[in-house]
Design a protein around this motif. Sequence first.
Motif, PDB file in Angstrom:
ATOM      1  N   UNK A   1     115.061 -16.691  60.359  1.00 22.48           N
ATOM      2  CA  UNK A   1     116.115 -16.815  59.346  1.00 22.48           C
ATOM      3  C   UNK A   1     116.719 -18.208  59.297  1.00 22.48           C
ATOM      4  N   UNK A   2     117.068 -18.773  60.442  1.00 21.47           N
ATOM      5  CA  UNK A   2     117.765 -20.063  60.449  1.00 21.47           C
ATOM      6  C   UNK A   2     116.918 -21.158  59.799  1.00 21.47           C
ATOM      7  N   UNK A   3     115.659 -21.239  60.197  1.00 24.77           N
ATOM      8  CA  UNK A   3     114.787 -22.270  59.625  1.00 24.77           C
ATOM      9  C   UNK A   3     114.545 -22.026  58.144  1.00 24.77           C
ATOM     10  N   UNK A   4     114.299 -20.768  57.790  1.00 24.83           N
ATOM     11  CA  UNK A   4     114.057 -20.430  56.393  1.00 24.83           C
ATOM     12  C   UNK A   4     115.253 -20.721  55.522  1.00 24.83           C
ATOM     13  N   UNK A   5     116.444 -20.395  56.029  1.00 22.90           N
ATOM     14  CA  UNK A   5     117.671 -20.623  55.264  1.00 22.90           C
ATOM     15  C   UNK A   5     117.919 -22.114  55.059  1.00 22.90           C
ATOM     16  N   UNK A   6     117.659 -22.921  56.084  1.00 20.40           N
ATOM     17  CA  UNK A   6     117.860 -24.366  55.960  1.00 20.40           C
ATOM     18  C   UNK A   6     116.962 -24.952  54.876  1.00 20.40           C
ATOM     19  N   UNK A   7     115.693 -24.563  54.887  1.00 22.70           N
ATOM     20  CA  UNK A   7     114.771 -25.062  53.869  1.00 22.70           C
ATOM     21  C   UNK A   7     115.150 -24.566  52.483  1.00 22.70           C
ATOM     22  N   UNK A   8     115.551 -23.307  52.390  1.00 22.88           N
ATOM     23  CA  UNK A   8     115.878 -22.726  51.092  1.00 22.88           C
ATOM     24  C   UNK A   8     117.119 -23.374  50.495  1.00 22.88           C
ATOM     25  N   UNK A   9     118.116 -23.621  51.330  1.00 21.10           N
ATOM     26  CA  UNK A   9     119.392 -24.134  50.817  1.00 21.10           C
ATOM     27  C   UNK A   9     119.514 -25.651  50.831  1.00 21.10           C
ATOM     28  N   UNK A  10     118.830 -26.310  51.761  1.00 15.43           N
ATOM     29  CA  UNK A  10     118.996 -27.754  51.899  1.00 15.43           C
ATOM     30  C   UNK A  10     117.709 -28.541  51.665  1.00 15.43           C
ATOM     31  N   UNK A  11     116.573 -27.899  51.867  1.00 15.89           N
ATOM     32  CA  UNK A  11     115.310 -28.613  51.793  1.00 15.89           C
ATOM     33  C   UNK A  11     115.157 -29.549  52.980  1.00 15.89           C
ATOM     34  N   UNK A  12     114.316 -30.554  52.833  1.00 15.77           N
ATOM     35  CA  UNK A  12     114.127 -31.566  53.876  1.00 15.77           C
ATOM     36  C   UNK A  12     113.827 -32.876  53.165  1.00 15.77           C
ATOM     37  N   UNK A  13     114.870 -33.653  52.952  1.00 15.48           N
ATOM     38  CA  UNK A  13     114.735 -34.891  52.177  1.00 15.48           C
ATOM     39  C   UNK A  13     113.760 -35.868  52.815  1.00 15.48           C
ATOM     40  N   UNK A  14     113.723 -35.895  54.140  1.00 17.30           N
ATOM     41  CA  UNK A  14     112.846 -36.830  54.833  1.00 17.30           C
ATOM     42  C   UNK A  14     111.376 -36.581  54.516  1.00 17.30           C
ATOM     43  N   UNK A  15     111.045 -35.330  54.211  1.00 19.76           N
ATOM     44  CA  UNK A  15     109.654 -34.987  53.903  1.00 19.76           C
ATOM     45  C   UNK A  15     109.436 -34.746  52.408  1.00 19.76           C
ATOM     46  N   UNK A  16     110.450 -35.018  51.622  1.00 16.61           N
ATOM     47  CA  UNK A  16     110.309 -34.836  50.179  1.00 16.61           C
ATOM     48  C   UNK A  16     110.285 -33.383  49.749  1.00 16.61           C
ATOM     49  N   UNK A  17     111.000 -32.534  50.493  1.00 15.53           N
ATOM     50  CA  UNK A  17     111.055 -31.100  50.165  1.00 15.53           C
ATOM     51  C   UNK A  17     112.429 -30.781  49.577  1.00 15.53           C
ATOM     52  N   UNK A  18     112.519 -30.437  48.299  1.00 13.70           N
ATOM     53  CA  UNK A  18     113.822 -30.098  47.708  1.00 13.70           C
ATOM     54  C   UNK A  18     114.266 -28.697  48.126  1.00 13.70           C
ATOM     55  N   UNK A  19     115.548 -28.442  48.012  1.00 12.98           N
ATOM     56  CA  UNK A  19     116.065 -27.104  48.309  1.00 12.98           C
ATOM     57  C   UNK A  19     115.529 -26.103  47.292  1.00 12.98           C
TER      58      UNK A  19
ATOM     59  N   UNK B   1     104.847 -28.597  52.952  1.00 12.32           N
ATOM     60  CA  UNK B   1     105.270 -27.549  53.883  1.00 12.32           C
ATOM     61  C   UNK B   1     104.210 -27.310  54.961  1.00 12.32           C
ATOM     62  N   UNK B   2     104.666 -27.106  56.181  1.00 16.82           N
ATOM     63  CA  UNK B   2     103.769 -26.732  57.272  1.00 16.82           C
ATOM     64  C   UNK B   2     103.588 -25.216  57.253  1.00 16.82           C
ATOM     65  N   UNK B   3     102.660 -24.727  58.036  1.00 15.51           N
ATOM     66  CA  UNK B   3     102.446 -23.277  58.127  1.00 15.51           C
ATOM     67  C   UNK B   3     103.701 -22.583  58.638  1.00 15.51           C
TER      68      UNK B   3
END
Length: 260
Positions: A159-177, A234-236
Amino acid sequence: MSFRSAGFRPTVLGSALALVLALSASAVMAQDAKPETATPAAVSTAATPAGAATAAAPAPAATAAAAKPGDATAGQAKAAVCGACHGMDGNSTNAQFPKLAGQSEQYIVRQLTSFKAAKRQNPIMMGMAAPLSEQDMHDLGAYFASKTALPGVADQALVERGQTLFRQGDAARGIPACMACHSIDGRGNPGAMYPQLASQHAQYIEATLKAWHDGTTWGDDAHAQVMPAIAKQLSADDIAALASYIEGLHGTDSQPASAP
């Protein structure tokens, strides 16, 4: 009684010549008076006052009636065949088939159109979509949009990792929320044809993200290129966490459900 030949000939010839000329003149007048054979377009143009030809011309017949907004009642009857995989109310019991309940009409129409045009590849769905009219698609979309997706369960460890990606994304890797397009509660954006994700089967989300990551696309327009570009970053582990979080996502203020 006898006639003098010398006096008769001029008289007769003169009368005959006058008659011929009279007949010729009549024929010419008659020919001038007779309308020339014209094409229908010429007749129509001649009969139409100047400046009014366009207004008087009949409008071309429509090639096909425009589809109306979907009718959920009509869609229910048409959805009978869909129930085998997606559930009669759009809540599939087999996680390899997506839930359609609560999905927007616009998004369902877009995907059925893509299947019918073979822009989105799936042997079963391409065959199902082939005979559908645009109105059928709208009716099916309206029916499933009227249903409610049953809640799923998320893996607490993800949940924690999924929620972070869903709500914040990862700007360093070019992943939007994810919520930027699909909203914070996963209900999507019907106007932009971004789908509802909340409560979707994790297995289906994971398989779809992996397919996009590996180069699958659902069309050739700009809209269809958005998710493959994101999924490639995205990684696996990212995909597994997102898929689990999305299945447990139910509402804006509630935490996703988690397994005990």
